[in-house]
Design a protein around this motif. Structure first.
Motif, PDB file in Angstrom:
ATOM      1  N   GLU A  78       0.857  -1.187  -0.301  1.00 25.30           N
ATOM      2  CA  GLU A  78       0.169  -0.129  -0.225  1.00 25.30           C
ATOM      3  C   GLU A  78       0.494   1.197  -0.017  1.00 25.30           C
ATOM      4  N   ARG A  79       2.011   0.822   0.871  1.00 29.84           N
ATOM      5  CA  ARG A  79       3.174   2.255   0.584  1.00 29.84           C
ATOM      6  C   ARG A  79       3.984   2.492   0.261  1.00 29.84           C
ATOM      7  N   GLY A  80       3.704   1.124  -1.427  1.00 33.00           N
ATOM      8  CA  GLY A  80       5.015   1.833  -2.588  1.00 33.00           C
ATOM      9  C   GLY A  80       6.445   0.469  -1.925  1.00 33.00           C
ATOM     10  N   ALA A  81       6.804   0.341  -2.451  1.00 39.61           N
ATOM     11  CA  ALA A  81       8.042  -1.139  -2.835  1.00 39.61           C
ATOM     12  C   ALA A  81       8.762  -0.609  -1.450  1.00 39.61           C
ATOM     13  N   GLU A  82       8.652  -1.969  -0.888  1.00 36.80           N
ATOM     14  CA  GLU A  82       9.306  -1.972   0.839  1.00 36.80           C
ATOM     15  C   GLU A  82      10.225  -3.548  -0.049  1.00 36.80           C
ATOM     16  N   ALA A  83      11.707  -3.435   0.732  1.00 36.88           N
ATOM     17  CA  ALA A  83      12.492  -4.209   1.339  1.00 36.88           C
ATOM     18  C   ALA A  83      11.768  -5.273   2.003  1.00 36.88           C
ATOM     19  N   LEU A  84      12.123  -6.396   1.282  1.00 34.90           N
ATOM     20  CA  LEU A  84      11.523  -8.048   2.314  1.00 34.90           C
ATOM     21  C   LEU A  84      12.922  -7.591   3.833  1.00 34.90           C
ATOM     22  N   ALA A  85      12.776  -8.399   4.782  1.00 36.58           N
ATOM     23  CA  ALA A  85      13.297  -8.892   5.869  1.00 36.58           C
ATOM     24  C   ALA A  85      14.103  -9.989   5.850  1.00 36.58           C
ATOM     25  N   LYS A  86      14.083 -10.918   4.838  1.00 40.28           N
ATOM     26  CA  LYS A  86      14.784 -11.883   4.002  1.00 40.28           C
ATOM     27  C   LYS A  86      14.412 -12.107   3.116  1.00 40.28           C
ATOM     28  N   VAL A  87      15.620 -11.355   1.791  1.00 42.83           N
ATOM     29  CA  VAL A  87      15.487 -12.634  -0.041  1.00 42.83           C
ATOM     30  C   VAL A  87      15.720 -13.058   0.529  1.00 42.83           C
ATOM     31  N   HIS A  88      14.475 -14.177  -1.087  1.00 41.90           N
ATOM     32  CA  HIS A  88      15.093 -15.461  -1.396  1.00 41.90           C
ATOM     33  C   HIS A  88      14.632 -15.143  -3.082  1.00 41.90           C
ATOM     34  N   ASP A  89      15.232 -17.279  -2.539  1.00 38.47           N
ATOM     35  CA  ASP A  89      14.801 -17.180  -4.324  1.00 38.47           C
ATOM     36  C   ASP A  89      13.787 -17.112  -5.107  1.00 38.47           C
ATOM     37  N   ALA A  90      13.052 -17.002  -6.414  1.00 40.45           N
ATOM     38  CA  ALA A  90      11.899 -16.807  -6.728  1.00 40.45           C
ATOM     39  C   ALA A  90      11.235 -17.734  -7.673  1.00 40.45           C
ATOM     40  N   LEU A  91      10.404 -18.624  -6.862  1.00 38.22           N
ATOM     41  CA  LEU A  91      10.629 -19.893  -8.301  1.00 38.22           C
ATOM     42  C   LEU A  91       9.380 -19.329  -9.361  1.00 38.22           C
ATOM     43  N   PRO A  92       9.564 -20.610 -10.217  1.00 40.16           N
ATOM     44  CA  PRO A  92       9.111 -20.538 -11.458  1.00 40.16           C
ATOM     45  C   PRO A  92       7.949 -20.745 -11.449  1.00 40.16           C
ATOM     46  N   PRO A  93       7.086 -19.885 -11.717  1.00 36.41           N
ATOM     47  CA  PRO A  93       5.525 -20.284 -11.769  1.00 36.41           C
ATOM     48  C   PRO A  93       5.385 -21.310 -12.582  1.00 36.41           C
ATOM     49  N   THR A  94       5.497 -21.969 -13.501  1.00 37.23           N
ATOM     50  CA  THR A  94       5.499 -23.793 -13.723  1.00 37.23           C
ATOM     51  C   THR A  94       5.778 -24.679 -12.811  1.00 37.23           C
ATOM     52  N   ALA A  95       6.592 -24.242 -11.573  1.00 38.86           N
ATOM     53  CA  ALA A  95       7.259 -25.292 -10.952  1.00 38.86           C
ATOM     54  C   ALA A  95       5.924 -25.727 -10.331  1.00 38.86           C
ATOM     55  N   MET A  96       5.499 -24.765 -10.125  1.00 33.48           N
ATOM     56  CA  MET A  96       4.266 -24.770  -8.403  1.00 33.48           C
ATOM     57  C   MET A  96       2.946 -25.535  -8.822  1.00 33.48           C
ATOM     58  N   GLY A  97       3.419 -25.712 -10.051  1.00 33.54           N
ATOM     59  CA  GLY A  97       2.000 -26.605 -10.452  1.00 33.54           C
ATOM     60  C   GLY A  97       2.159 -27.909  -9.815  1.00 33.54           C
ATOM     61  N   GLY A  98       1.184 -28.957 -10.263  1.00 36.18           N
ATOM     62  CA  GLY A  98       1.323 -30.235  -9.633  1.00 36.18           C
ATOM     63  C   GLY A  98       2.654 -31.053 -10.239  1.00 36.18           C
ATOM     64  N   ALA A  99       3.463 -32.192  -9.951  1.00 41.58           N
ATOM     65  CA  ALA A  99       4.173 -33.164 -10.493  1.00 41.58           C
ATOM     66  C   ALA A  99       3.385 -33.736 -11.672  1.00 41.58           C
ATOM     67  N   GLY A 100       3.816 -33.405 -12.958  1.00 34.64           N
ATOM     68  CA  GLY A 100       2.700 -34.360 -14.123  1.00 34.64           C
ATOM     69  C   GLY A 100       1.986 -33.537 -15.172  1.00 34.64           C
ATOM     70  N   ASP A 101       1.655 -32.223 -14.431  1.00 30.75           N
ATOM     71  CA  ASP A 101       0.682 -31.426 -15.798  1.00 30.75           C
ATOM     72  C   ASP A 101       0.770 -30.905 -16.367  1.00 30.75           C
ATOM     73  N   ALA A 102      -0.063 -31.175 -17.584  1.00 30.43           N
ATOM     74  CA  ALA A 102       0.415 -30.586 -18.441  1.00 30.43           C
ATOM     75  C   ALA A 102       0.529 -29.621 -18.553  1.00 30.43           C
ATOM     76  N   LEU A 103       1.308 -27.914 -19.075  1.00 26.27           N
ATOM     77  CA  LEU A 103       1.911 -27.129 -19.790  1.00 26.27           C
ATOM     78  C   LEU A 103       1.556 -26.942 -20.603  1.00 26.27           C
ATOM     79  N   MET A 104       0.509 -25.579 -21.246  1.00 23.77           N
ATOM     80  CA  MET A 104       0.595 -24.757 -22.606  1.00 23.77           C
ATOM     81  C   MET A 104       0.263 -23.519 -22.986  1.00 23.77           C
ATOM     82  N   VAL A 105       1.361 -22.992 -23.814  1.00 26.01           N
ATOM     83  CA  VAL A 105       1.195 -21.288 -23.715  1.00 26.01           C
ATOM     84  C   VAL A 105       0.815 -21.361 -25.146  1.00 26.01           C
ATOM     85  N   VAL A 106      -0.200 -19.750 -25.454  1.00 23.85           N
ATOM     86  CA  VAL A 106      -1.168 -19.990 -25.915  1.00 23.85           C
ATOM     87  C   VAL A 106      -0.160 -18.054 -26.311  1.00 23.85           C
ATOM     88  N   GLN A 107       0.131 -18.094 -27.868  1.00 19.67           N
ATOM     89  CA  GLN A 107       1.282 -16.917 -28.337  1.00 19.67           C
ATOM     90  C   GLN A 107       0.124 -15.944 -28.412  1.00 19.67           C
TER      91      GLN A 107
END
Length: 191
Positions: A78-107
Motif C-alpha cells: 500500500e505504501r509502495g515498494a518495501e524491502a523484504l526482511a529476508k531475500v529469497h529465491d523466486a520460484l518459476p510459476p511453472t514449477a509450482m503446479g502438481g507434478a506431471g501437470d501438462a502446461l501449454m502456452v497461447v501466443q
C-alpha cells in the motif's frame, strides 16, 4: 546445497503441520522444521516424500550454492515498494503446479480484449469434469479439426462448455465433450 522447502511450503500456503500431515507416511512438524533449517539431513528419500506432499518435482527443493536464480527482493504494498526482511529465491510459476501437470502456452499475435501482441498466456491442463473450478477464468479448449476456442469460461452444462472470446462483441462458443480444458495461470508480457 540450498534448501527451498520453506519457500515452497509458504508459497503453497501450508504450515509445518500441513506438510507433515501430507507426507506419506505422515511425519511430525518438528521433523519438517529440522529438515527446512538444515538441522536434519535432506536425503533423497525425504526429498521424494516432501516433494510429493508439496506437489512439485524433487529437484525443485534444492539448488546449488553457485547457481544463479532470480531473487525476490521487495514487495509492492500500500505504501509502495518495501524491502523484504529476508531475500529469497523466486520460484518459476511453472514449477509450482502438481507434478506431471501438462502446461501449454497461447501466443498472442493480434490484440484481443486485454491481451496484446507479444503476450504469452501460460495455461495448465485440467480434466473436463473439473471445469466447474475454471468458471470465470480464461481457458483454451480443443475443438474439432485441430482448432481451439479461447476465452472466458462462462457456462458448463453436462458435457458442454460455453466460452466467451476476449474481443468486443464476440458471441459465445459452445464446445461439446472437450478432451481437456487448459486454465490460464500466468500472463507473460514484456515491458
Amino acid at each position: 546445497m540450498i534448501n527451498r522447502i520453506r519457500i515452497i511450503r509458504k508459497q503453497k500456503g501450508m504450515t509445518l503441520a500441513d506438510l507433515a500431515e501430507a507426507c506419506d507416511p505422515p511425519t511430525t512438524p518438528q521433523t519438517i522444521g529440522r529438515i527446512e533449517t538444515g538441522m536434519r539431513t535432506l536425503s533423497t528419500k525425504w526429498m521424494d516424500r516432501i516433494a510429493t506432499a508439496l506437489g512439485v518435482e524433487p529437484e525443485l527443493l534444492v539448488r546449488g550454492e553457485s547457481a544463479q536464480t532470480a531473487q525476490v527482493v521487495a514487495a509492492l504494498g500500500e505504501r509502495g515498494a518495501e524491502a523484504l526482511a529476508k531475500v529469497h529465491d523466486a520460484l518459476p510459476p511453472t514449477a509450482m503446479g502438481g507434478a506431471g501437470d501438462a502446461l501449454m502456452v497461447v501466443q498472442v499475435d493480434y490484440p484481443h480484449g486485454e491481451y496484446r501482441p507479444g503476450d504469452q498466456v501460460w495455461l495448465r491442463e485440467i480434466a473436463p469434469e473439473d471445469a466447474g473450478r475454471a468458471v470465470n477464468r480464461d481457458v483454451l479448449v480443443p475443438r474439432k479439426a485441430g482448432r481451439f476456442a479461447f476465452g472466458r469460461l462462462i457456462d458448463r452444462r453436462g458435457d458442454k462448455v460455453g466460452i466467451l472470446p476476449p474481443g468486443h462483441g464476440e458471441k459465445q462458443v459452445v464446445v461439446e465433450s472437450p478432451a481437456w480444458i487448459a486454465v490460464a495461470e500466468m500472463l507473460v508480457r514484456r515491458l
